[in-house]
Design an enzyme around this catalytic site. Structure first.
Site, PDB file in Angstrom:
ATOM      1  N   GLY A  31       0.806  -1.218   0.000  1.00  0.00           N
ATOM      2  CA  GLY A  31       0.000   0.000   0.000  1.00  0.00           C
ATOM      3  C   GLY A  31       0.838   1.266   0.000  1.00  0.00           C
ATOM      4  O   GLY A  31       2.034   1.240  -0.266  1.00  0.00           O
ATOM      5  N   HIS A  34       2.283   4.313  -5.212  1.00  0.00           N
ATOM      6  CA  HIS A  34       2.868   5.399  -5.998  1.00  0.00           C
ATOM      7  C   HIS A  34       3.009   4.918  -7.445  1.00  0.00           C
ATOM      8  O   HIS A  34       2.623   3.779  -7.778  1.00  0.00           O
ATOM      9  CB  HIS A  34       4.216   5.824  -5.415  1.00  0.00           C
ATOM     10  CG  HIS A  34       5.156   4.680  -5.167  1.00  0.00           C
ATOM     11  ND1 HIS A  34       5.733   3.961  -6.178  1.00  0.00           N
ATOM     12  CD2 HIS A  34       5.581   4.101  -4.012  1.00  0.00           C
ATOM     13  CE1 HIS A  34       6.499   3.016  -5.670  1.00  0.00           C
ATOM     14  NE2 HIS A  34       6.417   3.061  -4.352  1.00  0.00           N
ATOM     15  N   HIS A  37       4.255   1.394  -8.208  1.00  0.00           N
ATOM     16  CA  HIS A  37       3.258   0.325  -8.060  1.00  0.00           C
ATOM     17  C   HIS A  37       2.315   0.294  -9.275  1.00  0.00           C
ATOM     18  O   HIS A  37       1.998  -0.774  -9.803  1.00  0.00           O
ATOM     19  CB  HIS A  37       2.401   0.550  -6.812  1.00  0.00           C
ATOM     20  CG  HIS A  37       3.137   0.452  -5.511  1.00  0.00           C
ATOM     21  ND1 HIS A  37       3.283   1.528  -4.664  1.00  0.00           N
ATOM     22  CD2 HIS A  37       3.752  -0.582  -4.899  1.00  0.00           C
ATOM     23  CE1 HIS A  37       3.953   1.152  -3.579  1.00  0.00           C
ATOM     24  NE2 HIS A  37       4.258  -0.119  -3.692  1.00  0.00           N
TER      25      HIS A  37
HETATM   26  P1  AMP Z   1       5.971  -2.561  -1.609  1.00  0.00           P
HETATM   27  O1  AMP Z   1       4.598  -1.991  -1.479  1.00  0.00           O
HETATM   28  O2  AMP Z   1       7.057  -1.605  -1.245  1.00  0.00           O
HETATM   29  O3  AMP Z   1       6.087  -3.910  -0.930  1.00  0.00           O
HETATM   30  O4  AMP Z   1       6.186  -2.839  -3.153  1.00  0.00           O
HETATM   31  C1  AMP Z   1       5.295  -3.622  -3.889  1.00  0.00           C
HETATM   32  C2  AMP Z   1       5.897  -3.915  -5.230  1.00  0.00           C
HETATM   33  O5  AMP Z   1       6.166  -2.694  -5.915  1.00  0.00           O
HETATM   34  C3  AMP Z   1       7.252  -4.652  -5.109  1.00  0.00           C
HETATM   35  O6  AMP Z   1       7.328  -5.617  -6.154  1.00  0.00           O
HETATM   36  C4  AMP Z   1       8.244  -3.549  -5.313  1.00  0.00           C
HETATM   37  O7  AMP Z   1       9.489  -3.967  -5.811  1.00  0.00           O
HETATM   38  C5  AMP Z   1       7.513  -2.683  -6.330  1.00  0.00           C
HETATM   39  N1  AMP Z   1       8.044  -1.325  -6.314  1.00  0.00           N
HETATM   40  C6  AMP Z   1       8.226  -0.530  -5.236  1.00  0.00           C
HETATM   41  N2  AMP Z   1       8.797   0.633  -5.606  1.00  0.00           N
HETATM   42  C7  AMP Z   1       9.004   0.558  -6.941  1.00  0.00           C
HETATM   43  C8  AMP Z   1       9.575   1.445  -7.922  1.00  0.00           C
HETATM   44  N3  AMP Z   1      10.067   2.627  -7.580  1.00  0.00           N
HETATM   45  N4  AMP Z   1       9.603   1.036  -9.204  1.00  0.00           N
HETATM   46  C9  AMP Z   1       9.116  -0.186  -9.570  1.00  0.00           C
HETATM   47  N5  AMP Z   1       8.563  -1.068  -8.694  1.00  0.00           N
HETATM   48  C10 AMP Z   1       8.512  -0.695  -7.403  1.00  0.00           C
END
Ligand code: AMP
Length: 280
Positions: A31, A34, A37
């Site tokens: 969650g 951005h 995501h």
């Molecule tokens: P998180 O909510 O931080 O657990 O991230 C969920 C998914 O989004 C994971 O697969 C992350 O690697 C991906 N993600 C987070 N930040 C980025 C970004 N800046 N660019 C691409 N994917 C991202």
């Protein structure tokens, strides 16, 4: 867009689609969504018929309880932003649904990728990640699961997990999205104060410097330059800077390897930021 709050209801909806022969793409998140995501959802929408996005702040992957408590939670805002055509089903489970026997990690062994960098500095983190993703693979049974290379070790581990235990799931690695000044997008960026936010692009600057110099300068001189960047920063403290090959072994001679990637973790106050970049 359907919003589903428990795994039984999700499975009922998805099994209907799966019986119709529709493919399911899965984007797990914690969650505070951005553009990074949303880029995963766009890629998923282009490759599969039905896209599922989960929002679940997974307690077992936090090795630091104040990081878990302070992790940004913005579900109402996320639901509004998700409703843009790329997400068909949002899954918002409770902890008890994912962990009916208590929020405890299973033990995994993924070898070196899980032992260095994030594995070394966040003990238990990857067991927590693999436990929750294993459970999600069981519940969602996606054809494809989409992960950002922002969390590169995580991406490699969930790919290994799929190959070992869920061979029908194809894991797709997706590119890192950055702010205009180079800072990798992250939910944790919301916790930075103005001064920390101003200095945070040092992380990506160090990585792009490494990419520029890797073929001409020594690894030692690059390391010295990067350490110095952080020593001169008022706000950022370097936790690690590593240059590794495709087996996650440290590189001593660039001529010996065909792939190299640089990784950084740094603290801005209590906020821990990570980033990485393929070098060649
Ligand atoms: P998180 O909510 O931080 O657990 O991230 C969920 C998914 O989004 C994971 O697969 C992350 O690697 C991906 N993600 C987070 N930040 C980025 C970004 N800046 N660019 C691409 N994917 C991202």
């Amino acid at each position: 867009m359907e919003v589903v709050k428990n795994s039984n209801a999700l499975q009922q909806i998805l099994s209907k689609y799966q019986k119709e022969g529709k493919t399911v793409g899965f984007v797990p998140t914690m969650g505070a969504l951005h553009v990074g995501h949303f880029s995963l959802l766009e890629i998923a929408k282009n490759q599969t018929d039905i896209t599922v996005c989960s929002i679940f702040v997974n307690p077992t992957q936090f090795n630091n309880s104040s990081d878990l408590t302070n992790y940004p939670r913005e579900v109402e805002r996320d639901l509004k932003n998700l409703d843009n055509g790329n997400c068909d089903v949002v899954f918002l489970p409770q902890v008890e649904d994912i962990y009916p026997n208590g929020a405890i990690s299973e033990s995994y062994n993924f070898g070196r990728v899980s032992e260095i960098m994030e594995g070394e500095h966040r003990p238990g983190h990857f067991d927590g990640v693999a436990t929750v993703i294993n459970r999600f693979y069981e519940i969602v049974k996606p054809n494809r699961a989409f992960f950002g290379e922002k969390d590169y070790q995580q991406y490699v581990i969930v790919d290994m997990l799929a190959k070992q235990k869920h061979p029908n799931v194809k894991v797709i690695g997706c590119p890192i999205y950055r702010e205009d000044d180079g800072l990798a997008m992250s939910s944790r960026n919301e916790r930075l104060n103005n001064s920390q936010r101003t200095e945070a692009p040092i992380i990506s600057k160090a990585l792009f410097y490494t990419k520029e110099k890797i073929k001409t300068d020594t690894i030692e001189s690059i390391q010295a330059y990067v350490k110095n960047l952080f020593t001169n920063s008022k706000e950022l403290e370097l936790e690690y800077f590593e240059i590794v090959d495709e087996n996650f072994e440290n590189i001593s001679n660039v001529a010996d390897v065909t792939h190299a990637r640089a990784f950084i973790a740094a603290f801005a106050g209590e906020v821990r930021l990570i980033d990485n970049l393929p070098l060649f």
